[in-house]
Write an enzyme that holds these catalytic residues in place. Structure first.
Site, PDB file in Angstrom:
ATOM      1  CB  SER A 143      -0.806  -0.024   1.245  1.00  0.00           C
ATOM      2  OG  SER A 143      -0.191   0.343   2.327  1.00  0.00           O
ATOM      3  CE  LYS A 179      -2.436   2.048   4.786  1.00  0.00           C
ATOM      4  NZ  LYS A 179      -1.508   0.979   5.328  1.00  0.00           N
TER       5      LYS A 179
END
Lengths: 219, 219
Positions: A143, A179
Site C-alpha cells: 500500500s 501509512k
DNA sequence: TTGCATAGTGAACGGATGTTCAATGAAAGT
DNA sequence: ACTTTCATTGAACATCCGTTCACTATGCAA
C-alpha cells in the site's frame, strides 16, 4: 501452534501499545488493572500462553522485562539497523532489533490471523545522540509503493510527534500499519500511497507508534 | 544545566545500550554490577543526577522503568548500518569505520575524504554466518538511479565474490565507485544504471571491494 | 573556612512484582 | 462420560528492586 486467543491478542496489543507509549513494559498488575482481572494469576497465565506460542519471551524474575520474539515465518536474514555516533565504544552502541513485520496494507482479514500475530511495537530507549527510540520493522504489503516502500523493505521507526505528511507506523485493529498521516482541520486520516487503495482512511482513535525515517532495501 | 559527568555519561550510555539489546531497561543492580559499585546507592545517586539534568526520567517505584528525554540539539544523523543475529550480546560486536563516500558516478570529482570520515559500520564479531565484514558507504552522484540508488543513500557493502549482475563497489583510479558488474565472455565491464551515462565501462584491472547488498534511504 | 555538588560505602526498609498453590467452571475434543 | 485446555479467582510467598538513612571523602567556588 495455532493462532492467539482473542484475549491473548488483546493483552499482547496492550503490551505493545504500552511500551510504545511509555518506553518501558507494563507490570503484570498494570495489565491486570487494564483488563479488570481480579487476580494477577489471570495475567500470568496469559503471559505463559503467549510465551508458549512463541510470540513473547519472558525474563523470569525480572520486572517489566520482556522480549517480542522475532517472526518465525520465512523471511530473509534478521537485519538489524543501528544508529551510532562517531568514535563510540561497542558497548555504547545501539541496535534496533527487527521487531517483526508491519502491514503496509489495511488490515483485511481475508487471510488467517496467524501471519499477523507476531507484530511488535516499539521498545527501546533511545540514543540521546540521535534517534530517541528507534526500531526496525519489515514491511509487508504494497500500500505504500507510491512512496517507494515495497514489500520486504525494512523501515526504521522513530517515536515522536507525527506531523501532517509524515509516514507513520500506526496501530489499527491490533496491527501495526504503515501509512501517511493526513491532518485536515481537526480530522485525521491515514492515507495509503497506492492508487489502487482508497484515498483516505478516517481514524478517530489513533495510536501512532512512530514515524518512518528511513527505508532499508535489499538489493 | 551543565553537561554530564564522565561516569554519568557512561551510565547513560550503558542504559541505552542495554535497552537496545534486551528491549527492557536494566535494574539498578544491573548497572551496579556493570560498574562494580559496592552499593546500589552509588547508582541511585547517578540516576538522580541524570534526572536532575533532564536527560533521564525515572518512574518512581516502578522497576526497570525509565524514559529518555528527547535530545534538543540538532545535528546531522550519523547513520550506521549493522547486521546482527537475534539475541546477540553487545560485547561480541565490533565496529569498523566507514570507508568514506562512494561515487555512483564515474570518477570525475576531486574531493577530499574528510567530510565523511566519521561514519561507522558495525558487525557482529563472532557470527560468520551473516556478513563476514560489512561496511556502509554513502552514495554520491546519480549514475545508479535506474537501480533505485540515489545521491545521499547509504549502501551496505559485503565483501565476497561478485557475480555477473551484482552491484559492486569497485576501486577505479583510487576512488570507490558503485556500478553493476557485467561479464561477457572473458571480458568484464562496469555499467552505470543511468541512461545518460555510457553503457559499458571496460575494465582490465579491477579491484572489487564488495557487493552492495542493501540500501538505506532517508525518507 | 564554609558551603555545595559529586562520588562512594554499607546496611536496611518496604513496596512492587513475579511466581506458586489450591480450586472452580466452561468449552472442546476423544 | 472423561480428559484436556482455557479462563479465572483468591491467597500467599519470595524476592527483586527502588528507596532511604548514616557516614566518609574529594574538588571547587564564594
Amino acid at each position: 501452534m495455532q493462532g492467539l486467543t482473542k484475549k491473548q491478542q488483546a493483552i499482547l496489543d496492550y503490551m505493545k501499545g504500552f511500551v510504545a507509549q511509555h518506553s518501558y513494559w507494563p507490570s503484570i498488575r498494570d495489565i491486570q488493572g487494564k483488563f479488570h482481572f481480579a487476580s494477577t494469576n489471570a495475567v500470568f497465565g496469559h503471559l505463559q500462553a503467549l510465551e508458549r506460542k512463541g510470540v513473547l519471551q519472558r525474563i523470569p524474575g525480572a520486572a517489566r522485562a520482556y522480549k517480542i520474539a522475532p517472526e518465525a515465518t520465512v523471511d530473509t536474514p534478521e537485519t538489524v539497523i543501528r544508529y551510532e555516533g562517531p568514535n563510540e565504544e561497542a558497548e555504547n552502541l545501539e541496535s534496533l532489533p527487527l521487531m517483526g513485520s508491519i502491514a503496509a496494507g489495511f488490515p483485511d482479514y481475508t487471510e488467517s490471523t496467524g501471519a499477523v500475530a507476531s507484530m511488535q511495537a516499539a521498545i527501546p530507549a533511545g540514543s540521546r545522540r540521535r534517534p530517541p527510540q528507534s526500531f526496525a520493522l519489515r514491511v509487508r504489503g504494497d500500500s505504500m509503493i507510491d512512496a517507494d516502500i515495497h514489500d520486504g523493505d525494512t523501515v526504521v521507526i522513530e517515536p515522536g510527534v507525527a506531523k501532517h505528511g509524515d509516514i507513520v507506523a500506526a496501530l489499527i485493529d491490533g496491527e501495526t500499519t504503515l501509512k501517511r498521516l493526513i491532518k485536515q482541520g481537526n480530522k485525521t486520516y491515514l492515507k495509503a500511497e497506492n492508487q489502487n487503495y482508497p484515498e483516505l482512511y478516517p481514524v478517530t482513535e489513533l495510536v501512532i507508534q512512530g514515524i518512518a525515517k528511513s527505508v532499508l532495501k535489499q538489493i
